[in-house]
Design a protein around this motif. Structure first.
Motif, PDB file in Angstrom:
ATOM      1  N   ALA A 131      -7.020   6.324   8.171  1.00  0.00           N
ATOM      2  CA  ALA A 131      -6.117   7.104   8.821  1.00  0.00           C
ATOM      3  C   ALA A 131      -4.696   7.422   8.385  1.00  0.00           C
ATOM      4  O   ALA A 131      -4.330   8.566   8.500  1.00  0.00           O
ATOM      5  N   ILE A 132      -4.247   6.593   7.611  1.00  0.00           N
ATOM      6  CA  ILE A 132      -2.790   6.878   6.801  1.00  0.00           C
ATOM      7  C   ILE A 132      -2.889   7.032   5.260  1.00  0.00           C
ATOM      8  O   ILE A 132      -2.043   7.116   4.820  1.00  0.00           O
ATOM      9  N   GLU A 133      -4.321   7.109   4.974  1.00  0.00           N
ATOM     10  CA  GLU A 133      -4.510   7.269   3.502  1.00  0.00           C
ATOM     11  C   GLU A 133      -3.882   6.161   2.663  1.00  0.00           C
ATOM     12  O   GLU A 133      -3.311   6.563   1.508  1.00  0.00           O
ATOM     13  N   ALA A 134      -4.175   4.929   3.166  1.00  0.00           N
ATOM     14  CA  ALA A 134      -3.373   3.796   2.579  1.00  0.00           C
ATOM     15  C   ALA A 134      -4.268   3.231   1.215  1.00  0.00           C
ATOM     16  O   ALA A 134      -5.305   3.261   1.258  1.00  0.00           O
ATOM     17  N   LYS A 135      -3.512   3.419   0.040  1.00  0.00           N
ATOM     18  CA  LYS A 135      -3.846   2.743  -1.203  1.00  0.00           C
ATOM     19  C   LYS A 135      -3.235   1.634  -1.629  1.00  0.00           C
ATOM     20  O   LYS A 135      -2.090   1.737  -1.804  1.00  0.00           O
ATOM     21  N   PRO A 136      -3.924   0.426  -2.197  1.00  0.00           N
ATOM     22  CA  PRO A 136      -3.462  -0.687  -2.551  1.00  0.00           C
ATOM     23  C   PRO A 136      -2.336  -0.130  -3.786  1.00  0.00           C
ATOM     24  O   PRO A 136      -2.840   0.508  -4.657  1.00  0.00           O
ATOM     25  N   ARG A 137      -1.052  -0.650  -3.894  1.00  0.00           N
ATOM     26  CA  ARG A 137      -0.052  -0.516  -4.816  1.00  0.00           C
ATOM     27  C   ARG A 137       0.391  -1.469  -5.564  1.00  0.00           C
ATOM     28  O   ARG A 137       0.774  -1.204  -6.879  1.00  0.00           O
ATOM     29  N   PHE A 180       0.876  -1.040  -0.010  1.00  0.00           N
ATOM     30  CA  PHE A 180      -0.048  -0.055  -0.066  1.00  0.00           C
ATOM     31  C   PHE A 180       0.969   1.163  -0.017  1.00  0.00           C
ATOM     32  O   PHE A 180       1.960   1.099   0.728  1.00  0.00           O
ATOM     33  N   GLY A 181       0.578   2.154  -0.752  1.00  0.00           N
ATOM     34  CA  GLY A 181       1.051   3.487  -0.904  1.00  0.00           C
ATOM     35  C   GLY A 181       0.275   4.432   0.142  1.00  0.00           C
ATOM     36  O   GLY A 181      -0.799   4.324   0.479  1.00  0.00           O
ATOM     37  N   CYS A 182       1.176   5.163   1.107  1.00  0.00           N
ATOM     38  CA  CYS A 182       0.532   5.904   2.206  1.00  0.00           C
ATOM     39  C   CYS A 182       0.933   7.422   2.327  1.00  0.00           C
ATOM     40  O   CYS A 182       1.991   7.768   1.489  1.00  0.00           O
ATOM     41  N   ASN A 183       0.301   8.104   2.986  1.00  0.00           N
ATOM     42  CA  ASN A 183       0.569   9.417   3.419  1.00  0.00           C
ATOM     43  C   ASN A 183       1.845   9.247   4.561  1.00  0.00           C
ATOM     44  O   ASN A 183       1.505   8.940   5.707  1.00  0.00           O
ATOM     45  N   GLU A 184       2.962   9.837   4.322  1.00  0.00           N
ATOM     46  CA  GLU A 184       3.993   9.719   5.022  1.00  0.00           C
ATOM     47  C   GLU A 184       3.807  10.176   6.270  1.00  0.00           C
ATOM     48  O   GLU A 184       4.087   9.592   7.528  1.00  0.00           O
ATOM     49  N   GLU A 185       3.427  11.453   6.355  1.00  0.00           N
ATOM     50  CA  GLU A 185       3.377  12.223   7.654  1.00  0.00           C
ATOM     51  C   GLU A 185       2.214  11.297   8.593  1.00  0.00           C
ATOM     52  O   GLU A 185       2.602  11.476   9.829  1.00  0.00           O
ATOM     53  N   LYS A 186       1.292  11.154   7.929  1.00  0.00           N
ATOM     54  CA  LYS A 186      -0.087  10.404   8.805  1.00  0.00           C
ATOM     55  C   LYS A 186       0.581   9.044   9.136  1.00  0.00           C
ATOM     56  O   LYS A 186       0.270   8.719  10.344  1.00  0.00           O
ATOM     57  N   MET A 187       1.520   8.551   8.315  1.00  0.00           N
ATOM     58  CA  MET A 187       2.157   7.085   8.795  1.00  0.00           C
ATOM     59  C   MET A 187       2.974   7.535  10.082  1.00  0.00           C
ATOM     60  O   MET A 187       2.997   6.753  11.212  1.00  0.00           O
ATOM     61  N   ASP A 188       3.784   8.351  10.138  1.00  0.00           N
ATOM     62  CA  ASP A 188       4.430   8.739  11.219  1.00  0.00           C
ATOM     63  C   ASP A 188       3.808   8.926  12.315  1.00  0.00           C
ATOM     64  O   ASP A 188       4.043   8.454  13.491  1.00  0.00           O
ATOM     65  N   ASP A 189       2.466   9.746  12.323  1.00  0.00           N
ATOM     66  CA  ASP A 189       1.744   9.721  13.398  1.00  0.00           C
ATOM     67  C   ASP A 189       0.818   8.724  13.797  1.00  0.00           C
ATOM     68  O   ASP A 189       0.835   8.304  15.046  1.00  0.00           O
ATOM     69  N   VAL A 190       0.483   7.762  12.975  1.00  0.00           N
ATOM     70  CA  VAL A 190      -0.255   6.724  13.322  1.00  0.00           C
ATOM     71  C   VAL A 190       0.369   5.398  13.692  1.00  0.00           C
ATOM     72  O   VAL A 190       0.222   4.921  14.381  1.00  0.00           O
ATOM     73  N   ILE A 191       1.452   5.063  12.692  1.00  0.00           N
ATOM     74  CA  ILE A 191       2.156   3.924  12.830  1.00  0.00           C
ATOM     75  C   ILE A 191       3.244   4.066  13.650  1.00  0.00           C
ATOM     76  O   ILE A 191       3.667   3.129  14.439  1.00  0.00           O
TER      77      ILE A 191
END
Lengths: 94, 494
Positions: free
Chosen positions: B264-270, B195-206
């Motif tokens: 939450a991290i705007e993940a899209k299958p990639r 999955f491709g994600c929003n990097e900043e949101k990944m930092d915050d959530v993951i």
């Protein structure tokens, strides 16, 4: 909550599928129709029809090159080699 | 005919590191990659753990700079029950002991293979090895029962003093040389979805963590990269395989807690990938005349967590050093290359495989046993309810009543796991260091009136006479900080 939709065909990148060659060979005589190849196949390119395994005709455009069909084939009816160098699946996020 | 000292088949981590080591030893070395460049055909979990800091600190410093890297200092466990409900989530960074063991403590990195593999291949090229991309090696050349070279897909023979086969789980080289055919039950299949994600949101959530999603229906890992992640599922390719890989993936992405995380991290299958991964109790034979197997081709992935990249690199190094040694003494026969097995068994890689049978049995019968997992979740939840942080949230009755109800339930549940413990946990007891057994015995010594006045040595002698199970640990000849040998402790498992 929204479902996550998966279009598996779109999710695999391939190059030069016309140059891959025949990298899966199948011996219908040896097949015992157990269907394990169809069950483990990572892209559903195998099916069992009339008690025998059947490989998708244009499998080169679908196969993800995992080799699981070869690994599970008890009577060794399936042989798997790799597609020609530089062709087939391209993994960008592996 | 083309002639090389060392031909390496495969441009993954094992192949590249073997080529690098061979070239550094002054051997004329070529390595072949079937993809258009190294990494293009490879998928894996690809977490480089703490032992990379121990063994390859300089490489790790450089790897940190590559674009896909996410630092990993924590693992988060999600337990999903048979109704797809998230029942337990916990995370750990490890204790201060982990943090203090190596300069970088618990830190590891996740990195995509498109970054790692070319990086390692470049090291080999810089050392003087030649890389040939887009070239499939499809056969070995044999002479009098030993490997003397390889053949490209076009049928061109290439001669070698030594062939190092780093050609993955399906190892064409091992098959063509008659070393083995299928793995026959010791191999897993791992479909992966990226999955491709929003990097900043990944930092915050993951955060800097790997996640896992376990339960009766799932044994899924989630490896987190800089701006994306992938999940991998799968199982041993055995009779009890019961689901098509694509359906497996669809099921995982249907877990509500998983979907919430994706949102939450705007993940899209990639990308979708699948690979086989040998997960063996014991690696098969790893050498024959003129050829050695490294990495997945040799069945080396860790028997506990199935990570295989470090194992590929270490075995690649050992194989190349063995090749240099064998070539210098002019004997690359099977007998001579047996040295390779002696070397990898003596290395940290071999140490990990000493418990191969116990580790694989444990996995086989726990995470990958749906019935047991259903009950295990209940047991774990009861355990967690005794934790002070949990019990404060159960205010269904007076707190001490709640505590006793949970304790009673836990005691009722425990016997169900008796057989499991006896069969799969107990055999690992031989891995407890004698020094730790002694520490435990000394801790209870003051509480035993009949024995507390004895000297420590005499106390151990008495215990050894009283208990057949403890005696091997108290044998003065036993290695203090190491496992008991298998024969001195009954090994179990199926």
């Amino acid at each position: 909550m929204k479902e996550i939709e998966l279009d598996f065909f779109e999710l695999v990148k391939r190059v030069d599928t016309d140059k891959m060659g025949d990298f899966i060979s199948y011996d219908r005589e040896k097949c015992n129709g157990c269907g394990l190849c169809a069950l483990v196949c990572s892209f559903n390119i195998w099916a069992v029809k009339a008690g025998k395994a059947k490989l998708a005709v244009r499998y080169q455009e679908l196969c993800v090159e995992c080799g699981a069909c070869w690994e599970v084939c008890e009577p060794e009816a399936i042989d798997f080699s790799y597609p020609a160098g530089g062709t087939g699946v391209v993994i960008e996020y592996g | 005919m083309e002639k090389w000292d060392v031909v390496v088949v495969g441009g993954g981590p094992g192949g590249s590191y073997a080529a690098k080591t061979a070239a550094e030893a002054g051997l004329k070395t070529v390595f072949f990659e079937r993809g258009r460049k190294p990494g293009e055909k490879n998928s894996s979990g690809c977490g480089l753990g703490q032992r990379w800091w121990r063994d390859f600190p300089k490489l790790m410093e450089q790897l940190q700079e590559l674009p896909s890297v996410r630092k990993i200092e924590m693992v988060v466990i999600n337990l999903i029950d048979e109704h797809d409900r998230l029942r337990y989530r916990s995370g750990t960074t490890g204790s201060d002991l982990c943090a203090n063991r190596w300069p970088h403590g618990m830190d590891g990195i996740s990195i995509y293979r498109r970054d790692l593999d070319p990086f390692l291949a470049d090291l080999a090229i810089a050392a003087g090895a030649e890389l040939r991309n887009s070239t499939l090696i499809s056969d070995v050349v044999m002479d009098d029962g030993r490997v003397t070279g390889v053949k490209t897909e076009k049928g061109e023979p290439i001669q070698a003093e030594v062939v190092i086969a780093a050609d993955g789980a399906m190892s064409t080289m091992a098959r063509k040389a008659g070393m083995r055919n299928r793995w026959g039950g010791g191999c897993t299949l791992v479909p992966q979805l990226d999955f491709g994600c929003n990097e900043e949101k990944m930092d915050d959530v993951i955060g800097n963590a790997e996640w896992v999603w376990f339960g009766p229906l799932y044994g899924t890992y989630q490896v987190n990269f800089r701006d994306g992640f992938h999940i991998g599922a799968g199982q041993w390719l055995r009779d009890d395989w019961d689901e098509k890989p694509l359906d497996m993936m669809k099921k995982v992405v249907g877990i509500p807690a998983f979907r919430a995380m994706c949102r939450a991290i705007e993940a899209k299958p990639r990308e979708y990938q699948a690979h086989m991964l040998p997960w063996m109790k014991k690696p098969p034979k790893t050498y024959t005349g003129g050829m050695m197997l490294v990495g997945d081709a040799a069945g080396f992935p860790c028997p506990l967590e199935a990570e295989g990249i470090w194992h590929a690199v270490i075995s690649g190094r050992e194989a190349a050093q063995t090749a240099a040694w064998a070539i210098s003494k002019g004997d690359t026969s099977e007998r001579s290359l047996a040295e390779y097995e002696r070397r990898w068994k003596a290395s940290d890689l071999g140490k990990e495989h000493e418990f191969g049978e116990e580790f694989v049995n444990l996995w086989n019968s726990s995470i990958f046993d749906p019935k047991l997992m259903e009950r295990q979740i209940q047991l774990l939840l009861e355990f967690s309810m005794l934790h002070p942080f949990s019990i404060v949230f159960d205010w269904g009755d007076a707190h001490m009543d709640c505590f006793n109800q949970h304790l009673g339930h836990l005691i009722e549940l425990a016997p169900e796991f008796g057989d499991f413990g006896k069969t799969y946990i107990a055999p690992m007891a031989r891995g407890i260091w004698p020094s730790n057994v002694k520490k435990m015995l000394l801790a209870v010594k003051p509480k035993i009136p009949a024995l507390r006045r004895l000297s420590d040595d005499n106390y151990f002698k008495v215990i050894a006479r009283l208990s057949r199970k403890l005696a091997p640990y108290l044998d003065p000849a036993a290695k203090q900080n190491g496992p008991l040998p298998r024969q001195s402790y009954g090994a179990g498992g199926r």
